[in-house]
Design an enzyme around this catalytic site. Structure first.
Site, short mmCIF file in Angstrom:
data_model
loop_
_atom_site.label_atom_id
_atom_site.label_comp_id
_atom_site.label_asym_id
_atom_site.label_seq_id
_atom_site.Cartn_x
_atom_site.Cartn_y
_atom_site.Cartn_z
N HIS A 253 32.23 -2.49 -17.81
CA HIS A 253 33.02 -2.81 -19.47
C HIS A 253 32.60 -3.76 -19.21
CE1 HIS A 253 36.01 -3.93 -22.84
NE2 HIS A 253 35.68 -2.10 -22.35
N GLU A 308 37.13 5.54 -20.34
CA GLU A 308 36.43 6.80 -21.14
C GLU A 308 36.56 7.99 -19.70
OE1 GLU A 308 34.63 6.98 -23.95
OE2 GLU A 308 33.84 5.19 -23.89
C1 LIG Z 1 30.50 -1.17 -21.08
C2 LIG Z 1 28.72 -0.95 -20.31
C3 LIG Z 1 27.57 -0.92 -21.68
C4 LIG Z 1 28.95 -2.51 -20.33
O1 LIG Z 1 27.82 -3.96 -20.32
P1 LIG Z 1 27.54 -5.06 -20.15
O2 LIG Z 1 28.89 -5.77 -20.72
O3 LIG Z 1 26.20 -5.05 -21.24
O4 LIG Z 1 26.72 -4.90 -19.18
P2 LIG Z 1 26.02 -5.41 -18.18
O5 LIG Z 1 24.88 -4.89 -18.74
O6 LIG Z 1 25.76 -6.81 -18.04
O7 LIG Z 1 26.18 -5.33 -16.63
C5 LIG Z 1 25.93 -5.89 -15.75
C6 LIG Z 1 24.75 -5.45 -14.19
O8 LIG Z 1 26.13 -4.14 -13.91
C7 LIG Z 1 25.56 -3.04 -13.78
N1 LIG Z 1 26.09 -2.54 -14.44
C8 LIG Z 1 27.08 -2.05 -15.42
N2 LIG Z 1 27.57 -0.62 -15.80
C9 LIG Z 1 27.39 -0.66 -14.98
C10 LIG Z 1 27.50 1.65 -14.66
N3 LIG Z 1 28.77 2.44 -15.52
N4 LIG Z 1 26.85 1.80 -14.08
C11 LIG Z 1 25.36 1.27 -13.18
N5 LIG Z 1 25.47 -0.02 -12.97
C12 LIG Z 1 26.44 -0.65 -13.76
C13 LIG Z 1 24.09 -3.07 -14.66
O9 LIG Z 1 23.37 -2.29 -14.33
C14 LIG Z 1 24.38 -5.00 -14.66
O10 LIG Z 1 23.08 -5.14 -12.98
P3 LIG Z 1 23.00 -6.15 -12.82
O11 LIG Z 1 22.55 -7.81 -12.83
O12 LIG Z 1 21.53 -5.41 -11.38
O13 LIG Z 1 21.60 -6.25 -14.34
C15 LIG Z 1 28.45 -0.83 -19.23
O14 LIG Z 1 29.30 -1.34 -18.34
C16 LIG Z 1 27.88 0.36 -19.57
O15 LIG Z 1 26.75 0.54 -19.74
N6 LIG Z 1 28.43 1.60 -18.46
C17 LIG Z 1 27.71 2.87 -18.40
C18 LIG Z 1 28.55 3.39 -19.82
C19 LIG Z 1 29.87 3.54 -20.89
O16 LIG Z 1 30.66 3.73 -19.68
N7 LIG Z 1 30.47 2.99 -21.97
C20 LIG Z 1 31.92 3.40 -22.03
C21 LIG Z 1 32.70 1.56 -22.44
S1 LIG Z 1 33.80 1.89 -22.72
#
Ligand SMILES: CC(C)(COP(=O)(O)OP(=O)(O)OC[C@H]1O[C@@H](n2cnc3c(N)ncnc32)[C@H](O)[C@@H]1OP(=O)(O)O)[C@@H](O)C(=O)NCCC(=O)NCCS
Length: 364
Positions: A253, A308
């Site tokens: 998140h 979720e």
């Molecule tokens: C929610 C979300 C979009 C937040 O994204 P964000 O704040 O931009 O986080 P980041 O993309 O900067 O992620 C930080 C790190 O954690 C990792 N990471 C984040 N969520 C992850 C996940 N669900 N699975 C695996 N790795 C994950 C990223 O790959 C990144 O790794 P890095 O530092 O090696 O590049 C992201 O966690 C995600 O895509 N989750 C899955 C989709 C989901 O469940 N969405 C519902 C949200 S309520």
């Protein structure tokens, strides 16, 4: 080149509607814990709280409920739009289109609570109308005897909903009603800030909600659990995904760097509703395994299950078809969106950030 920040940590406005504390795992709606509201109050009470700022008195609640109930029927032109849409248009696009079609001249600047209630009341009607239409059945007419959540369940099945299902869906809908300056709420506020109208702002918010990085994840959680299928398969499957650089849906998140309080509350709701259900048992096991492996593969990123993950468990337990998960999230979040749209209108300045130009400059 500037780091792509996604505006992380940027304060884009003040709000009295909710507090999301990602370090402590706190979610507060106008001075009340969301997790308590979800268990002890109804959809209508919490919607009133978010829209008006205070808990309703008995009299206020009655009036609010009566007004909301009276707005459930779709206007004829909206039904005509629904009837004209192609079958391969997916539900969030249908919702975006039909909500947009509600935008007649009565929705000018400034937005009103009455308008917010109208859109809130019709969203379950739009979803269920389309759902039955696609399944070659007659849509179920709203039942004015039922409250908002019970009526949604009733319109889905045409049957009297059980108290347990009403309570569980209501807890889900309250916990997902509002969540600070998330992508869809921000989109709504940006659209409204041009002195556009409530329907345009909500239409923009629905567009933002549609993406899997925001509202589109719960049905993908079901897909993830279906793919894992057995406890033995959990660890190798998750390792394979993480080694391939893929994301686990239902984890991580932008704000929460600890357990998402909504996920914790929904886990209890799911456990109360489904008890020893093998699917829920698998979900609990997968959550634990995924958190452990995320810490191993992504140390320091503080990745936990998000709303979720257990939303999927609760929605599945109330027999919600998985293609309606994100639309149902929308049916709750409409309250947060419209509360923010109203708040934006009270102290408005057009949003206009800057971009750092990194392209070519002409020589002369
Ligand atoms: C929610 C979300 C979009 C937040 O994204 P964000 O704040 O931009 O986080 P980041 O993309 O900067 O992620 C930080 C790190 O954690 C990792 N990471 C984040 N969520 C992850 C996940 N669900 N699975 C695996 N790795 C994950 C990223 O790959 C990144 O790794 P890095 O530092 O090696 O590049 C992201 O966690 C995600 O895509 N989750 C899955 C989709 C989901 O469940 N969405 C519902 C949200 S309520």
């Amino acid at each position: 080149m500037l780091k792509v920040t996604g505006l992380e940590g940027v304060v884009a406005g003040e709000t009295e509607i909710s507090l999301v504390d990602g370090e402590k795992g706190h979610l507060v709606y106008r001075g009340h814990w969301a997790k308590d509201l979800a268990v002890h109050h109804t959809f209508e009470e919490v919607a009133y709280l978010l829209l008006y700022g205070t808990m309703p008195t008995g009299e206020e609640l009655l009036r609010f409920k009566k007004a909301l109930t009276g707005k459930r029927e779709l206007p004829e032109h909206a039904k005509a739009v629904l009837d004209a849409l192609p079958n391969d248009m997916e539900m969030m696009s249908v919702l975006r289109t039909v909500v947009s079609a509600m935008g007649t001249s009565s929705y000018g600047w400034e937005p009103t609570i009455e308008q917010a209630m109208t859109v809130t009341a019709v969203i379950p009607t739009i979803i269920t109308y389309r759902y039955h239409q696609l399944n070659n059945r007659e849509p179920v007419k709203p039942n004015l005897e039922y409250d908002h959540v019970a009526n949604y369940l009733y319109m889905l099945t045409g049957k009297e909903p059980s108290e347990a299902h009403i309570k569980a869906l209501s807890a889900y809908m309250i916990l997902t009603m509002e969540h600070g300056m998330n992508a869809s709420t921000f989109s709504g506020r940006v659209v409204l800030s041009t002195q556009s109208d409530l329907i345009s702002a909500v239409t923009g918010a629905i567009g933002a909600m549609k993406g899997p990085l925001h509202g589109g994840a719960p049905s993908e959680v079901i897909a993830l659990l279906d793919a894992i299928n057995t406890k033995e398969n959990a660890e190798p499957w998750i390792r394979k995904e993480l080694e391939a650089g893929r994301r686990l849906m239902g984890f991580g998140h932008r704000v929460y760097k600890t357990y998402d309080p909504r996920s914790v509350a929904l886990k209890t709701v799911a456990q109360e509703l489904s008890g020893k259900d093998p699917w829920l048992d698998l979900a609990l096991y997968v959550e634990e395994t995924a958190i452990r492996l995320l810490d191993e593969y992504k140390p320091g990123r503080k990745l936990y299950s998000n709303v979720e993950f257990y939303a999927a468990a609760v929605l599945r337990a109330v027999e919600m078809p998985s293609e309606l998960y994100t639309p149902t999230f929308t049916a709750s979040r409409i309250i947060g969106w419209t509360a923010h749209i109203l708040e934006q209108s009270k102290n408005n300045r057009i949003f206009r950030p800057k971009a750092a130009y990194v392209g070519k400059i002409p020589n002369k």
